[in-house]
Design a protein around this motif. Structure first.
Motif, PDB file in Angstrom:
ATOM      1  N   GLU A 107      46.928 -22.856  44.184  1.00 53.53           N
ATOM      2  CA  GLU A 107      48.149 -23.639  44.030  1.00 53.53           C
ATOM      3  C   GLU A 107      48.999 -23.618  45.300  1.00 53.53           C
ATOM      4  O   GLU A 107      49.816 -24.500  45.531  1.00 53.53           O
ATOM      5  N   ASP A 108      48.788 -22.556  46.105  1.00 55.08           N
ATOM      6  CA  ASP A 108      49.626 -22.343  47.277  1.00 55.08           C
ATOM      7  C   ASP A 108      48.984 -23.029  48.493  1.00 55.08           C
ATOM      8  O   ASP A 108      47.910 -22.648  48.942  1.00 55.08           O
ATOM      9  N   GLU A 109      49.665 -24.035  48.997  1.00 59.62           N
ATOM     10  CA  GLU A 109      49.117 -24.800  50.121  1.00 59.62           C
ATOM     11  C   GLU A 109      48.866 -23.936  51.360  1.00 59.62           C
ATOM     12  O   GLU A 109      48.054 -24.280  52.210  1.00 59.62           O
ATOM     13  N   ASN A 110      49.621 -22.807  51.466  1.00 55.95           N
ATOM     14  CA  ASN A 110      49.496 -21.978  52.669  1.00 55.95           C
ATOM     15  C   ASN A 110      48.384 -20.924  52.575  1.00 55.95           C
ATOM     16  O   ASN A 110      48.141 -20.193  53.519  1.00 55.95           O
ATOM     17  N   SER A 111      47.734 -20.839  51.415  1.00 58.06           N
ATOM     18  CA  SER A 111      46.711 -19.805  51.274  1.00 58.06           C
ATOM     19  C   SER A 111      45.441 -20.231  52.013  1.00 58.06           C
ATOM     20  O   SER A 111      45.168 -21.419  52.160  1.00 58.06           O
ATOM     21  N   SER A 112      44.691 -19.234  52.471  1.00 64.28           N
ATOM     22  CA  SER A 112      43.480 -19.594  53.208  1.00 64.28           C
ATOM     23  C   SER A 112      42.267 -19.466  52.294  1.00 64.28           C
ATOM     24  O   SER A 112      42.280 -18.737  51.295  1.00 64.28           O
ATOM     25  N   MET A 113      41.223 -20.179  52.641  1.00 66.88           N
ATOM     26  CA  MET A 113      39.992 -20.149  51.869  1.00 66.88           C
ATOM     27  C   MET A 113      39.389 -18.738  51.864  1.00 66.88           C
ATOM     28  O   MET A 113      38.826 -18.311  50.874  1.00 66.88           O
ATOM     29  N   SER A 114      39.540 -18.027  52.993  1.00 61.60           N
ATOM     30  CA  SER A 114      38.912 -16.703  53.045  1.00 61.60           C
ATOM     31  C   SER A 114      39.608 -15.713  52.105  1.00 61.60           C
ATOM     32  O   SER A 114      38.982 -14.807  51.571  1.00 61.60           O
ATOM     33  N   GLU A 115      40.908 -15.917  51.877  1.00 61.47           N
ATOM     34  CA  GLU A 115      41.608 -15.053  50.906  1.00 61.47           C
ATOM     35  C   GLU A 115      40.976 -15.206  49.522  1.00 61.47           C
ATOM     36  O   GLU A 115      40.781 -14.238  48.788  1.00 61.47           O
ATOM     37  N   ILE A 116      40.669 -16.458  49.188  1.00 64.60           N
ATOM     38  CA  ILE A 116      40.080 -16.728  47.871  1.00 64.60           C
ATOM     39  C   ILE A 116      38.674 -16.113  47.800  1.00 64.60           C
ATOM     40  O   ILE A 116      38.321 -15.451  46.816  1.00 64.60           O
ATOM     41  N   ALA A 117      37.900 -16.310  48.868  1.00 66.25           N
ATOM     42  CA  ALA A 117      36.540 -15.752  48.891  1.00 66.25           C
ATOM     43  C   ALA A 117      36.587 -14.227  48.732  1.00 66.25           C
ATOM     44  O   ALA A 117      35.795 -13.652  47.976  1.00 66.25           O
TER      45      ALA A 117
ATOM     46  N   PHE B 196      21.689 -26.269  39.894  1.00 66.01           N
ATOM     47  CA  PHE B 196      22.114 -26.491  41.273  1.00 66.01           C
ATOM     48  C   PHE B 196      20.934 -26.775  42.207  1.00 66.01           C
ATOM     49  O   PHE B 196      21.134 -27.203  43.339  1.00 66.01           O
ATOM     50  N   GLY B 197      19.723 -26.510  41.728  1.00 67.90           N
ATOM     51  CA  GLY B 197      18.533 -26.850  42.506  1.00 67.90           C
ATOM     52  C   GLY B 197      18.490 -26.235  43.891  1.00 67.90           C
ATOM     53  O   GLY B 197      18.031 -26.873  44.843  1.00 67.90           O
ATOM     54  N   LEU B 198      18.973 -24.996  44.032  1.00 65.48           N
ATOM     55  CA  LEU B 198      18.948 -24.371  45.356  1.00 65.48           C
ATOM     56  C   LEU B 198      17.519 -23.948  45.699  1.00 65.48           C
ATOM     57  O   LEU B 198      16.757 -23.536  44.830  1.00 65.48           O
ATOM     58  N   SER B 199      17.194 -24.037  46.987  1.00 64.41           N
ATOM     59  CA  SER B 199      15.803 -23.789  47.388  1.00 64.41           C
ATOM     60  C   SER B 199      15.475 -22.296  47.440  1.00 64.41           C
ATOM     61  O   SER B 199      14.331 -21.906  47.483  1.00 64.41           O
ATOM     62  N   ARG B 200      16.513 -21.464  47.486  1.00 64.93           N
ATOM     63  CA  ARG B 200      16.212 -20.035  47.484  1.00 64.93           C
ATOM     64  C   ARG B 200      17.210 -19.297  46.602  1.00 64.93           C
ATOM     65  O   ARG B 200      18.247 -19.853  46.230  1.00 64.93           O
ATOM     66  N   ARG B 201      16.865 -18.053  46.286  1.00 69.00           N
ATOM     67  CA  ARG B 201      17.716 -17.268  45.420  1.00 69.00           C
ATOM     68  C   ARG B 201      18.995 -16.846  46.159  1.00 69.00           C
ATOM     69  O   ARG B 201      18.943 -16.469  47.324  1.00 69.00           O
ATOM     70  N   VAL B 202      20.112 -16.947  45.460  1.00 69.94           N
ATOM     71  CA  VAL B 202      21.390 -16.556  46.063  1.00 69.94           C
ATOM     72  C   VAL B 202      21.719 -15.138  45.617  1.00 69.94           C
ATOM     73  O   VAL B 202      21.721 -14.848  44.419  1.00 69.94           O
ATOM     74  N   ASP B 203      21.933 -14.229  46.583  1.00 68.29           N
ATOM     75  CA  ASP B 203      22.176 -12.828  46.231  1.00 68.29           C
ATOM     76  C   ASP B 203      23.594 -12.358  46.505  1.00 68.29           C
ATOM     77  O   ASP B 203      23.940 -11.237  46.168  1.00 68.29           O
TER      78      ASP B 203
ATOM     79  N   ASP C 166      26.745 -16.030  50.404  1.00 72.93           N
ATOM     80  CA  ASP C 166      25.613 -16.964  50.382  1.00 72.93           C
ATOM     81  C   ASP C 166      25.926 -18.198  49.540  1.00 72.93           C
ATOM     82  O   ASP C 166      25.669 -19.327  49.945  1.00 72.93           O
ATOM     83  N   ALA C 167      26.455 -17.923  48.355  1.00 71.03           N
ATOM     84  CA  ALA C 167      26.769 -19.009  47.417  1.00 71.03           C
ATOM     85  C   ALA C 167      27.786 -19.956  48.040  1.00 71.03           C
ATOM     86  O   ALA C 167      27.679 -21.179  47.912  1.00 71.03           O
ATOM     87  N   ILE C 168      28.768 -19.374  48.735  1.00 73.76           N
ATOM     88  CA  ILE C 168      29.804 -20.208  49.365  1.00 73.76           C
ATOM     89  C   ILE C 168      29.190 -21.077  50.466  1.00 73.76           C
ATOM     90  O   ILE C 168      29.505 -22.255  50.596  1.00 73.76           O
ATOM     91  N   VAL C 169      28.265 -20.469  51.236  1.00 72.68           N
ATOM     92  CA  VAL C 169      27.615 -21.224  52.310  1.00 72.68           C
ATOM     93  C   VAL C 169      26.791 -22.382  51.718  1.00 72.68           C
ATOM     94  O   VAL C 169      26.846 -23.509  52.188  1.00 72.68           O
ATOM     95  N   LEU C 170      26.049 -22.079  50.650  1.00 74.53           N
ATOM     96  CA  LEU C 170      25.136 -23.087  50.110  1.00 74.53           C
ATOM     97  C   LEU C 170      25.830 -24.171  49.281  1.00 74.53           C
ATOM     98  O   LEU C 170      25.460 -25.331  49.333  1.00 74.53           O
ATOM     99  N   LEU C 171      26.816 -23.750  48.485  1.00 72.90           N
ATOM    100  CA  LEU C 171      27.438 -24.727  47.577  1.00 72.90           C
ATOM    101  C   LEU C 171      28.808 -25.191  48.058  1.00 72.90           C
ATOM    102  O   LEU C 171      29.332 -26.192  47.563  1.00 72.90           O
ATOM    103  N   GLY C 172      29.395 -24.439  48.973  1.00 76.40           N
ATOM    104  CA  GLY C 172      30.745 -24.763  49.433  1.00 76.40           C
ATOM    105  C   GLY C 172      31.783 -24.012  48.603  1.00 76.40           C
ATOM    106  O   GLY C 172      31.586 -23.789  47.408  1.00 76.40           O
TER     107      GLY C 172
END
Lengths: 172, 283
Positions: free
Chosen positions: B29-39, B61-68, B72-78
C-alpha cells in the motif's frame, strides 16, 4: 455373482458451456448448460427434426471493437462472430434454418446503467439484429433486469429451462 | 432490526490474516516501500515460503525446472506474481466457505473476489495506476469480506430485502442497510479496522459501491468499483444480489474510460476468468 443387467437407457450427461464458448450436441442424453449469465446472453438453437442443437454463451456485442486477433481466436465471446459460427456449425451437421427453435436469456444490467455502457442492452440489440437478418424467429426471450440466469437445453427433447437466481424458473 | 453490535461481533469468527501477509499488504500500500523489503518478508517466513514454493511448483505455472527458494520464484515468476500469490494465500481460507444468504455455492464468493482482484489490476495497469496496483488488487480481493459475516443475516431478512430491491428500486446494499442496519461494505470496513488495515484500504472497502458521492472522485476506489461491476456483468461468482448495484457513469467519465475501453477490459477479464479455475484451488 456379478449383476449382468445392462441398462439400455443412456446415461444422462450435463455439459457446462462456459462464458465465451459454443457447444453443439446430438446426444439425446445430454443437457447443455450455461451457468450464471450476467450481461452476456445465452443462445440456444435446436432442430427438433434431426434432434441436434447447441448453446452459445457470449458476452460482448461486436467483435469489430476489438483487435482482429482477439476476435479471430475468441469468436464465441462476441455476438456477431459467435452467432455466425453457431449457424454455420448447425448447418454443417444438417440442421435446417426453418426448423430452428431459438431461445435467448441474459442481457442483465447494473441499475441505472447508461446507454453507452449498457453492455446487456447492446448484446440484446446485437442478437436481435442478427436473428432478424437471418429471418429466425425467437421462440422465447428472457432478457434484461438485474438478475443472473442459468440456461439449459435438453438435446433429447429440445426443452429449455431458464432459472433466475432467487426468482423464477421457466420451462420453454 | 437485528442488533448491529451482534453482527459486528461476528468479525471474531473470521480467521485473521497472518501477520506477515498483513505486513506485505501494508508495504504494498505504501508507494515508498521497495520490492526487496517485500521479498525479505517472504523469505524470512518459513511457512509462507513453503506455501509459495508449493504453489509455484504446480503444473499451472509450467516452469521448466523445480523452484527451491523464494528468490528463485521471484526471478522466474516476477515479484508482482509472488505478492499476488501471498495475498491470495492469506485470504483464501475465509472466502472459501459458502456464505448463507447470498445464494452463492461453495467457493463462488472466492471466485468473485479473485477475478475482481485481477480485473482491478488490469484496469490499474491500463489506466496509469501501476504504482498502486497491489493496493487496488488487495482492495478488490477483500472488498466483500463483510459478506462472509452478513450472509446469515441476509438469509434471515431476504424476503424484505428482495421486496425493496425488486419492487422499490433499492440497490442490494441500500436494502441491506435499511433492513439490517448495516451493509456488507460497512461491515467489511469494520473488519479492516479490527485487523489494522491501512486507512486507504479500509476506505476502498467501505466505498466500493460508491454510494457516497465523494468516493466517486477517488481514482483507486473507482478502479475497485469498476472491477466489481465488470465481474457482475461477466456473471462470475455473483449471487442473489445479481447486478442490483448502482451504475455511476461519471466514474467512468472521470477515468476517461470509453465504451470501447470497457469492452476491452471485459474481454481481458474474461480471458483471465477462463484460466482462473486451476489457480483458485492451488492457493
Amino acid at each position: 455373482m456379478l449383476d449382468t443387467h445392462i441398462s439400455h437407457q443412456p446415461i444422462s450427461v450435463m455439459t457446462a458451456v462456459n462464458f465465451g464458448e459454443l457447444k453443439l450436441s446430438r446426444n439425446p442424453a445430454e443437457t447443455l448448460v450455461a451457468f450464471s449469465i450476467g450481461a452476456g446472453i445465452g443462445v440456444t438453437m435446436y432442430d427438433p427434426v434431426i434432434k441436434v442443437g447447441g448453446l452459445l454463451n457470449f458476452v460482448l456485442p461486436d467483435s469489430s471493437t476489438m483487435s482482429s486477433s482477439q476476435a479471430q481466436f475468441h469468436p464465441f465471446m462476441f455476438a456477431d462472430t459467435g452467432l455466425a459460427a453457431f449457424s454455420d456449425a448447425l448447418h454443417n451437421i444438417g440442421a435446417k434454418t426453418d426448423n430452428l427453435k431459438v431461445v435467448i436469456a441474459g442481457g442483465a444490467q447494473i441499475m441505472d446503467q447508461t446507454a453507452a455502457f449498457n453492455i446487456g442492452h447492446k448484446n440484446h440489440q446485437a442478437v436481435t439484429s442478427y436473428l432478424g437478418e437471418k429471418k429466425l424467429a425467437v421462440h422465447y426471450a428472457d432478457i434484461g433486469g438485474i438478475f443472473m440466469r442459468t440456461l439449459r437445453l435438453d438435446i433429447g427433447n429440445g426443452d429449455n429451462l431458464i432459472q433466475t437466481l432467487g426468482q423464477t424458473e421457466a420451462k420453454v | 432490526m437485528t442488533n448491529v453490535d451482534d453482527i459486528i461481533s461476528g468479525i471474531d469468527t473470521l480467521r485473521p490474516i497472518p501477520p506477515v501477509a498483513a505486513q506485505i499488504m501494508a508495504l504494498a500500500e505504501d508507494e515508498n516501500s521497495s520490492m526487496s523489503e517485500i521479498a525479505d518478508l517472504i523469505v524470512h517466513d518459513p511457512s509462507l515460503t513453503a506455501s509459495i514454493l508449493k504453489i509455484c511448483n504446480a503444473a499451472y505455472f509450467g516452469l521448466s525446472r523445480r523452484v527451491d527458494s523464494v528468490r528463485d520464484a521471484i526471478v522466474l515468476l516476477g515479484l508482482d506474481e509472488i505478492i499476488e500469490l501471498v495475498l491470495l494465500n492469506a485470504t483464501a481460507e475465509n472466502f472459501r466457505d459458502e456464505p448463507d444468504g447470498y445464494g452463492l455455492g461453495e467457493g463462488e464468493l472466492w471466485q468473485h473476489a479473485v477475478l475482481s482482484a485481477y480485473a482491478a489490476k488490469i484496469l490499474a495497469e491500463s489506466h496509469g495506476f501501476t504504482s498502486q496496483k497491489h493496493l487496488v488488487f488487495t482492495a478488490a480481493l477483500l472488498k466483500d469480506i463483510g459478506k462472509i459475516i452478513m450472509g446469515r443475516f441476509v438469509a434471515f431478512s431476504y424476503e424484505k430485502i428482495n421486496i425493496l430491491v425488486h419492487s422499490r428500486g433499492y440497490s442490494f446494499n441500500e436494502a441491506e442497510k435499511e433492513v439490517i442496519g448495516i451493509n456488507h461494505e460497512e461491515l467489511g470496513a469494520r473488519v479492516g479496522q479490527k485487523w489494522r488495515f491501512g486507512d486507504q484500504l479500509i476506505y476502498m472497502i467501505r466505498h466500493h459501491h460508491m454510494t457516497d458521492k465523494t468516493a466517486r472522485d477517488d481514482p483507486e476506489t473507482a478502479l475497485v468499483y469498476l472491477a466489481d461491476i465488470i465481474c457482475m456483468m461477466i456473471g462470475f461468482g455473483t449471487g442473489v444480489d445479481g447486478l442490483a448495484y448502482r451504475f455511476y457513469s461519471e466514474v467512468l467519465d472521470r477515468m476517461k474510460l470509453t465504451e470501447k475501453d470497457l469492452q476491452n477490459v471485459i474481454f481481458d477479464t474474461g480471458q483471465r476468468r477462463q484460466k482462473l479455475d486451476k489457480l483458485l484451488y492451488l492457493v
